[in-house]
Design an enzyme around this catalytic site. Structure first.
Site, short mmCIF file in Angstrom:
data_model
loop_
_atom_site.label_atom_id
_atom_site.label_comp_id
_atom_site.label_asym_id
_atom_site.label_seq_id
_atom_site.Cartn_x
_atom_site.Cartn_y
_atom_site.Cartn_z
N GLU A 168 -7.88 -29.98 4.94
CA GLU A 168 -7.19 -29.58 3.71
C GLU A 168 -6.79 -30.77 2.83
O GLU A 168 -5.59 -31.01 2.60
CB GLU A 168 -5.96 -28.73 4.05
CG GLU A 168 -6.32 -27.44 4.79
CD GLU A 168 -5.13 -26.51 5.02
OE1 GLU A 168 -3.99 -26.90 4.70
OE2 GLU A 168 -5.35 -25.40 5.50
N GLU A 370 -9.65 -22.16 10.34
CA GLU A 370 -8.28 -21.73 10.63
C GLU A 370 -8.09 -20.35 10.03
O GLU A 370 -8.53 -20.08 8.92
CB GLU A 370 -7.21 -22.64 9.99
CG GLU A 370 -7.07 -23.99 10.63
CD GLU A 370 -5.93 -24.82 10.00
OE1 GLU A 370 -4.98 -24.25 9.42
OE2 GLU A 370 -6.02 -26.05 10.10
C1 FCB Z 1 -2.52 -24.88 7.39
C2 FCB Z 1 -2.53 -26.22 8.09
C3 FCB Z 1 -2.14 -26.15 9.54
C4 FCB Z 1 -1.08 -25.13 9.84
C5 FCB Z 1 -1.35 -23.84 9.11
C6 FCB Z 1 -0.33 -22.77 9.39
O1 FCB Z 1 -2.40 -25.06 6.01
O2 FCB Z 1 -3.83 -26.79 8.08
O3 FCB Z 1 -1.78 -27.44 9.94
O4 FCB Z 1 0.19 -25.62 9.61
O5 FCB Z 1 -1.47 -24.05 7.74
#
Ligand code: FCB
Length: 469
Positions: A168, A370
């Protein structure tokens, strides 16, 4: 989309997403240097939920073997974590032998359990001394990152197949430099773009070094390199005005196309750069930069998806700090919210991203790197075995996202797998342990003891059968 049972391809993989700074703990041992989270925790612990600072992690330093066994038992074949720059390298830019030994042990523990380690090099965790030298605004720091990446590829190149340069990369420019939300709390749009540009150069230099080391046999021939971003699809209102569509263009341009163009074409989107320039924001380009950025093309992508962005035209073109404003939030009346986090739940966003990829970047493979739902303290009942009964909210969230992924794959999307964020509860920046994401609980009152939640039975079944029911 039908709500019927969906099936994912046989070679679709399931796994866990983690990061070094959110799991390791042991922040002052093994020669680890202070990173920006440790710095902020040292300065003001009250900024963190229940005063739990970055030092906590989730004790994975001691529990790695157990955790990888747990992932394997859930049917996960891979897990992504990150190397902490502040652990692997010393303040002279040399490899810290204790740090290197720690990561060799960590990756070996994953392999031992039958879990493939995916390795990311940076997860919002700049060593503090490099911030003091100018952070991502400084070319010295960009070069230091390239040297760190080279050291990591050299140290672990024969072990690791799946590498990522950044997680990110849009978040630090925004949170630290633009929104004033994270240390050092700046509200300077132009500096945020300089940081974004510095990270882009750093990414490209690292990919270049990776290719070079691979050609020389230091990095294994089957290794791949990628970038992970929250390519949040932007939506606007029904019947948008041209100004609303402009807001979409710039939001998409800065958060998504910036990185997608970098990793597929080795360039940055000209329309975005032109609009920035029209508003007085010039990137600090130097001769030779275009050649560096051209090296930024990757082998595949990670897509972190939690929520969509909904934007509309701003009310004012400039904010109280004199920054240009390109968009403001649009609150969709039909939004379903995760109130604990304030994030909208919109599973179809994952499918819409898949469609964008098919249309604009059809050759690139990707995976969901994620996805997950964090609920405040997981305040659900416990069953007789003491397990948190979280299935009623965690299962539908994951199921709906997986169904949209299955649909996209059926229509030809090149989505290869799914990593669930924080499969074992972990530390989350300012929120620390407020919102719990895991299929497995971490009990802070009992030495970070792990205890599966009810939802773990469901995900195990899905990961093993590939049937999403
Ligand atoms: C994302 C991050 C990760 C985590 C999630 C909930 O933005 O990459 O580290 O904190 O959110």
């Amino acid at each position: 989309m039908s709500t019927m049972q969906a099936t994912l391809p046989d070679d679709f993989f399931f796994g866990a997403a983690l990061s070094g700074p959110q799991t390791e703990g042991a922040w002052q041992s093994g020669g680890k240097l202070e990173n920006l989270w440790d710095r902020w925790s040292n300065l003001d612990l009250s900024a963190f939920h229940n005063r739990v600072g970055s030092y906590a992690g989730n004790d994975m330093t001691r529990k790695a073997a157990e955790d990888f066994e747990t992932f394997a038992s859930l049917g996960f074949s891979s897990a992504r974590t990150s190397i902490q720059w502040s652990r692997l390298m010393d303040a002279n830019g040399k490899v810290n032998p204790e740090g290197a030994a720690y990561y060799h042990r960590l990756f070996a523990a994953a392999r031992e359990a039958g879990v493939e380690p995916f390795v990311n090099l940076y997860h919002f965790d700049l060593p503090a001394y490099l911030f003091d030298r100018g952070g991502w605004e400084s070319r010295e720091v960009v070069e230091a990152y390239a040297a760190y990446a080279t050291a990591a590829f050299t140290e672990f190149g024969s072990e690791i197949e799946h590498w990522f340069t950044f997680n990110e990369p849009i978040v630090e420019p925004e949170m630290r430099y633009e929104h004033g939300a994270w240390y050092p709390f700046l509200t300077d749009f132009a500096r945020a773009r300089t940081v974004q540009y510095g990270i882009s150069l750093a990414h490209a230099l690292a990919v270049n070094s990776f290719r070079d080391l691979q050609a020389r046999g230091v990095v294994r021939p089957d290794a791949q390199i990628g970038l992970i971003n929250c390519f949040t699809p932007p939506y606007t209102k029904e019947n948008p005005s041209p100004a609303d569509l402009e807001a979409v263009r710039m939001t998409d341009g800065l958060c998504n196309r910036w990185w997608l163009d970098l990793v597929t074409k080795g360039t940055l989107p000209q329309d975005v750069i032109d609009t920035l320039a029209e508003r007085g924001v010039e990137l600090p380009t130097r001769p030779g930069d275009a050649e560096i950025l051209a090296q930024g093309k990757v082998d595949w992508l990670g897509f972190n998806y939690y929520h969509p962005a909904r934007v509309q035209a701003p009310e004012h073109g400039t904010d109280e700090h004199g920054n240009p404003v390109f968009a403001r939030e649009y609150v969709w009346p039909d939004a379903v919210m995760n109130e604990s986090r304030g994030w909208e739940i919109y599973p179809k966003g994952i499918y819409d991203f898949a469609k964008t990829m098919q249309r604009d970047y059809p050759d690139l493979e990707w995976f969901v790197s994620e996805n997950g739902i964090g609920i405040e303290e997981d305040r659900a009942e416990r069953d007789d075995a003491g397990r948190i009964m979280d299935a009623s909210y965690r299962v539908p969230f994951v199921r709906d996202h997986l169904r949209w992924i299955a649909q996209a794959i059926e229509e030809g999307a090149k989505c290869r797998g799914y990593h669930y964020w924080g499969a074992i509860d972990c530390w989350s920046w300012n929120n620390a342990y407020k919102n719990r994401y895991g299929f497995v609980e971490v009990d802070l009152a009992h030495d970070y003891r792990r205890l599966p939640k009810q939802s773990s039975d469901w995900i195990r079944q899905v990961a093993k059968t590939h049937i999403v029911d």
